[in-house]
Design a protein around this motif. Sequence first.
Motif, PDB file in Angstrom:
ATOM      1  N   GLY A  69       0.770  -1.233   0.000  1.00  0.00           N
ATOM      2  CA  GLY A  69       0.000   0.000   0.000  1.00  0.00           C
ATOM      3  C   GLY A  69       0.802   1.285   0.000  1.00  0.00           C
ATOM      4  O   GLY A  69       0.574   2.167  -0.845  1.00  0.00           O
ATOM      5  N   PRO A  70       1.763   1.449   0.917  1.00  0.00           N
ATOM      6  CA  PRO A  70       2.525   2.709   0.933  1.00  0.00           C
ATOM      7  C   PRO A  70       3.271   2.981  -0.373  1.00  0.00           C
ATOM      8  O   PRO A  70       3.329   4.133  -0.826  1.00  0.00           O
ATOM      9  CB  PRO A  70       3.499   2.513   2.102  1.00  0.00           C
ATOM     10  N   SER A  71       3.835   1.943  -0.961  1.00  0.00           N
ATOM     11  CA  SER A  71       4.557   2.139  -2.225  1.00  0.00           C
ATOM     12  C   SER A  71       3.609   2.542  -3.340  1.00  0.00           C
ATOM     13  O   SER A  71       3.940   3.383  -4.187  1.00  0.00           O
ATOM     14  CB  SER A  71       5.308   0.859  -2.608  1.00  0.00           C
ATOM     15  N   ILE A  72       2.425   1.950  -3.367  1.00  0.00           N
ATOM     16  CA  ILE A  72       1.442   2.303  -4.388  1.00  0.00           C
ATOM     17  C   ILE A  72       0.981   3.745  -4.195  1.00  0.00           C
ATOM     18  O   ILE A  72       0.883   4.522  -5.156  1.00  0.00           O
ATOM     19  CB  ILE A  72       0.257   1.323  -4.352  1.00  0.00           C
ATOM     20  N   ALA A  73       0.730   4.134  -2.954  1.00  0.00           N
ATOM     21  CA  ALA A  73       0.299   5.506  -2.683  1.00  0.00           C
ATOM     22  C   ALA A  73       1.378   6.506  -3.097  1.00  0.00           C
ATOM     23  O   ALA A  73       1.076   7.547  -3.702  1.00  0.00           O
ATOM     24  CB  ALA A  73      -0.028   5.664  -1.202  1.00  0.00           C
ATOM     25  N   TYR A  74       2.620   6.176  -2.770  1.00  0.00           N
ATOM     26  CA  TYR A  74       3.732   7.073  -3.141  1.00  0.00           C
ATOM     27  C   TYR A  74       3.846   7.189  -4.661  1.00  0.00           C
ATOM     28  O   TYR A  74       3.960   8.299  -5.208  1.00  0.00           O
ATOM     29  CB  TYR A  74       5.031   6.545  -2.549  1.00  0.00           C
ATOM     30  N   ALA A  75       3.813   6.048  -5.359  1.00  0.00           N
ATOM     31  CA  ALA A  75       3.949   6.069  -6.817  1.00  0.00           C
ATOM     32  C   ALA A  75       2.785   6.798  -7.464  1.00  0.00           C
ATOM     33  O   ALA A  75       2.949   7.489  -8.477  1.00  0.00           O
ATOM     34  CB  ALA A  75       4.048   4.642  -7.350  1.00  0.00           C
ATOM     35  N   ARG A  76       1.610   6.674  -6.876  1.00  0.00           N
ATOM     36  CA  ARG A  76       0.441   7.383  -7.410  1.00  0.00           C
ATOM     37  C   ARG A  76       0.628   8.896  -7.292  1.00  0.00           C
ATOM     38  O   ARG A  76       0.323   9.644  -8.229  1.00  0.00           O
ATOM     39  CB  ARG A  76      -0.825   6.929  -6.667  1.00  0.00           C
ATOM     40  N   ARG A  77       1.132   9.338  -6.147  1.00  0.00           N
ATOM     41  CA  ARG A  77       1.344  10.779  -5.970  1.00  0.00           C
ATOM     42  C   ARG A  77       2.424  11.296  -6.912  1.00  0.00           C
ATOM     43  O   ARG A  77       2.299  12.397  -7.453  1.00  0.00           O
ATOM     44  CB  ARG A  77       1.708  11.062  -4.513  1.00  0.00           C
ATOM     45  N   VAL A  78       3.487  10.509  -7.096  1.00  0.00           N
ATOM     46  CA  VAL A  78       4.542  10.904  -8.034  1.00  0.00           C
ATOM     47  C   VAL A  78       3.974  11.039  -9.438  1.00  0.00           C
ATOM     48  O   VAL A  78       4.346  11.942 -10.201  1.00  0.00           O
ATOM     49  CB  VAL A  78       5.704   9.892  -8.003  1.00  0.00           C
ATOM     50  N   ALA A  79       3.054  10.144  -9.790  1.00  0.00           N
ATOM     51  CA  ALA A  79       2.417  10.192 -11.110  1.00  0.00           C
ATOM     52  C   ALA A  79       1.338  11.266 -11.191  1.00  0.00           C
ATOM     53  O   ALA A  79       0.720  11.439 -12.250  1.00  0.00           O
ATOM     54  CB  ALA A  79       1.811   8.828 -11.441  1.00  0.00           C
ATOM     55  N   ASN A  80       1.094  11.975 -10.073  1.00  0.00           N
ATOM     56  CA  ASN A  80       0.106  13.065 -10.032  1.00  0.00           C
ATOM     57  C   ASN A  80      -1.299  12.554 -10.358  1.00  0.00           C
ATOM     58  O   ASN A  80      -2.053  13.178 -11.115  1.00  0.00           O
ATOM     59  CB  ASN A  80       0.505  14.197 -10.989  1.00  0.00           C
ATOM     60  N   LEU A  81      -1.639  11.408  -9.759  1.00  0.00           N
ATOM     61  CA  LEU A  81      -2.965  10.821  -9.944  1.00  0.00           C
ATOM     62  C   LEU A  81      -3.716  10.817  -8.624  1.00  0.00           C
ATOM     63  O   LEU A  81      -3.130  10.622  -7.557  1.00  0.00           O
ATOM     64  CB  LEU A  81      -2.860   9.379 -10.458  1.00  0.00           C
ATOM     65  N   THR A  82      -5.015  11.001  -8.700  1.00  0.00           N
ATOM     66  CA  THR A  82      -5.854  10.793  -7.530  1.00  0.00           C
ATOM     67  C   THR A  82      -6.152   9.307  -7.406  1.00  0.00           C
ATOM     68  O   THR A  82      -5.923   8.518  -8.342  1.00  0.00           O
ATOM     69  CB  THR A  82      -7.174  11.561  -7.662  1.00  0.00           C
ATOM     70  N   GLN A  83      -6.698   8.925  -6.255  1.00  0.00           N
ATOM     71  CA  GLN A  83      -7.084   7.520  -6.094  1.00  0.00           C
ATOM     72  C   GLN A  83      -8.155   7.132  -7.113  1.00  0.00           C
ATOM     73  O   GLN A  83      -8.141   6.020  -7.654  1.00  0.00           O
ATOM     74  CB  GLN A  83      -7.595   7.281  -4.668  1.00  0.00           C
ATOM     75  N   ALA A  84      -9.062   8.036  -7.388  1.00  0.00           N
ATOM     76  CA  ALA A  84     -10.115   7.750  -8.367  1.00  0.00           C
ATOM     77  C   ALA A  84      -9.538   7.563  -9.764  1.00  0.00           C
ATOM     78  O   ALA A  84      -9.970   6.678 -10.519  1.00  0.00           O
ATOM     79  CB  ALA A  84     -11.149   8.880  -8.359  1.00  0.00           C
ATOM     80  N   GLU A  85      -8.569   8.389 -10.115  1.00  0.00           N
ATOM     81  CA  GLU A  85      -7.953   8.271 -11.441  1.00  0.00           C
ATOM     82  C   GLU A  85      -7.181   6.965 -11.567  1.00  0.00           C
ATOM     83  O   GLU A  85      -7.213   6.303 -12.609  1.00  0.00           O
ATOM     84  CB  GLU A  85      -7.035   9.466 -11.690  1.00  0.00           C
ATOM     85  N   LEU A  86      -6.483   6.573 -10.506  1.00  0.00           N
ATOM     86  CA  LEU A  86      -5.767   5.287 -10.544  1.00  0.00           C
ATOM     87  C   LEU A  86      -6.762   4.136 -10.659  1.00  0.00           C
ATOM     88  O   LEU A  86      -6.532   3.182 -11.417  1.00  0.00           O
ATOM     89  CB  LEU A  86      -4.913   5.126  -9.288  1.00  0.00           C
ATOM     90  N   ALA A  87      -7.860   4.216  -9.926  1.00  0.00           N
ATOM     91  CA  ALA A  87      -8.869   3.155  -9.989  1.00  0.00           C
ATOM     92  C   ALA A  87      -9.404   3.001 -11.404  1.00  0.00           C
ATOM     93  O   ALA A  87      -9.544   1.873 -11.912  1.00  0.00           O
ATOM     94  CB  ALA A  87      -9.997   3.458  -9.009  1.00  0.00           C
ATOM     95  N   ARG A  88      -9.701   4.118 -12.070  1.00  0.00           N
ATOM     96  CA  ARG A  88     -10.212   4.041 -13.443  1.00  0.00           C
ATOM     97  C   ARG A  88      -9.154   3.460 -14.384  1.00  0.00           C
ATOM     98  O   ARG A  88      -9.471   2.621 -15.231  1.00  0.00           O
ATOM     99  CB  ARG A  88     -10.645   5.431 -13.927  1.00  0.00           C
ATOM    100  N   ALA A  89      -7.907   3.911 -14.245  1.00  0.00           N
ATOM    101  CA  ALA A  89      -6.850   3.444 -15.146  1.00  0.00           C
ATOM    102  C   ALA A  89      -6.577   1.956 -14.961  1.00  0.00           C
ATOM    103  O   ALA A  89      -6.250   1.249 -15.922  1.00  0.00           O
ATOM    104  CB  ALA A  89      -5.573   4.252 -14.908  1.00  0.00           C
ATOM    105  N   ALA A  90      -6.711   1.473 -13.729  1.00  0.00           N
ATOM    106  CA  ALA A  90      -6.443   0.054 -13.449  1.00  0.00           C
ATOM    107  C   ALA A  90      -7.694  -0.805 -13.557  1.00  0.00           C
ATOM    108  O   ALA A  90      -7.618  -2.024 -13.359  1.00  0.00           O
ATOM    109  CB  ALA A  90      -5.839  -0.087 -12.055  1.00  0.00           C
ATOM    110  N   ASN A  91      -8.843  -0.158 -13.845  1.00  0.00           N
ATOM    111  CA  ASN A  91     -10.117  -0.879 -13.990  1.00  0.00           C
ATOM    112  C   ASN A  91     -10.460  -1.636 -12.710  1.00  0.00           C
ATOM    113  O   ASN A  91     -10.761  -2.830 -12.713  1.00  0.00           O
ATOM    114  CB  ASN A  91     -10.071  -1.835 -15.188  1.00  0.00           C
ATOM    115  N   VAL A  92     -10.403  -0.909 -11.587  1.00  0.00           N
ATOM    116  CA  VAL A  92     -10.694  -1.504 -10.279  1.00  0.00           C
ATOM    117  C   VAL A  92     -11.545  -0.514  -9.490  1.00  0.00           C
ATOM    118  O   VAL A  92     -11.553   0.694  -9.769  1.00  0.00           O
ATOM    119  CB  VAL A  92      -9.367  -1.825  -9.532  1.00  0.00           C
ATOM    120  N   ALA A  93     -12.256  -1.000  -8.511  1.00  0.00           N
ATOM    121  CA  ALA A  93     -13.123  -0.150  -7.703  1.00  0.00           C
ATOM    122  C   ALA A  93     -12.292   0.832  -6.868  1.00  0.00           C
ATOM    123  O   ALA A  93     -11.211   0.497  -6.378  1.00  0.00           O
ATOM    124  CB  ALA A  93     -13.993  -0.999  -6.779  1.00  0.00           C
ATOM    125  N   LEU A  94     -12.825   2.034  -6.694  1.00  0.00           N
ATOM    126  CA  LEU A  94     -12.141   3.046  -5.895  1.00  0.00           C
ATOM    127  C   LEU A  94     -11.931   2.553  -4.465  1.00  0.00           C
ATOM    128  O   LEU A  94     -10.870   2.765  -3.861  1.00  0.00           O
ATOM    129  CB  LEU A  94     -12.958   4.344  -5.897  1.00  0.00           C
TER     130      LEU A  94
END
Length: 394
Positions: free
Chosen positions: A10-35
């Motif tokens: 979890g922490p690594s995913i959260a960090y990488a998401r922030r580096v990629a400038n994505l919100t949790q909702a945007e990551l969920a859509r890109a990965a085709n998974v529930a928020l």
Amino acid sequence: MTSIVYRGAGPSIAYARRVANLTQAELARAANVALGTVRKIERNERGISGDLLDAVAAALDIDPARLLPDTERPDDRLHRTMPGLSAVLAEYEAPEDGPCRTPEVLARAVRSVVAQRLSARYAHIARTAPALLAELCRGVHAAAPAERQTLARLLVDACRAADAVAYKCGARDLSARLIDLMRWAAGYAQDPLVDAAVAYVRTETFFAAERYTAGLRALERALDEVPRGTGPAVIAARGALHMRAAVIAGRARDTGASALHFGAARALGSQVDEGVYAGTAFGRDSVRIHEVSVAVSLGDGQVGRALELAREWTPPRDLPAERRSGFYIELARAQLWSGSPDAAFESLKTARRIAPQHVREHRWVREDAGTLRRLKRSDAASLSAFAEWCHARG
């Protein structure tokens, strides 16, 4: 294949998401998974399956291995795919009946695993290869002759991707059997350039057995079979075989043959744009990388040339990750031999940043990291962590 669930990502995913400038909702859509799933994973309230890890990593454009904590072993997915691959190989000449998608759909699936091989993202291949190979084997047997050629070419490419996993994981017998399947499929493909690609990959068996002179003979026979022509695909096929021949001749300490083949590869590399031809990267930059490989293969008297080339040039980022990381692995060995262990460690770390799965499974990396750890450098803690990560010897 048994599903693997990873904890603590979890922490690594959260960090990488922030580096990629994505919100949790945007990551969920890109990965085709529930928020909600993304939120729970980032809070470490649930684990992440291998399939979902791949989807999240793809959405973040990052290698899955970089999302896992040190206590996890991302290479487990690679090793656990071996029984599935063995089952396919046991019955490819008489596969069970089953569904088979259209050639167009299968071609897209094969392009995906080829791209993963070139990017050294072996975990994705491990997840998809057994079922894909089984389906392609069924297709080759069931297809009409014209369609069979197309499916056979796809089977060769898919086998090559699966072989990358087997060979990198040290499963040499399984790798040899996958190459046998490639050779069987090439007979149906009826394409001399496919035969050349299979000959290129088959050299792995000679490297593994340390039968370098025999491997050189096999490559030279394969070169005799490649048609003459001026098209880029033909030039690249010949050039790739010459590159491979130069390296294995170096391992055989045949300096004359190595120089001859490398000169031919360099001349052919100047005639085409750098690119991937029949699954193999070839062009001026690939030839330069192989110049380092040849120097390291030849040993003591040529190591200086590898170091000189590295001072003058570094691989461009648009080259396949597997090839770029290989350059730094070879360079690290030359630096270690020349008495520059700190530089060697930096090269190994660069290779890991480019293609961690490739580096972690590489035999030379383990040997060299073990040697570096025994030298007890000033950054011993960092080096020990690296050596444990790649399961170094010693």
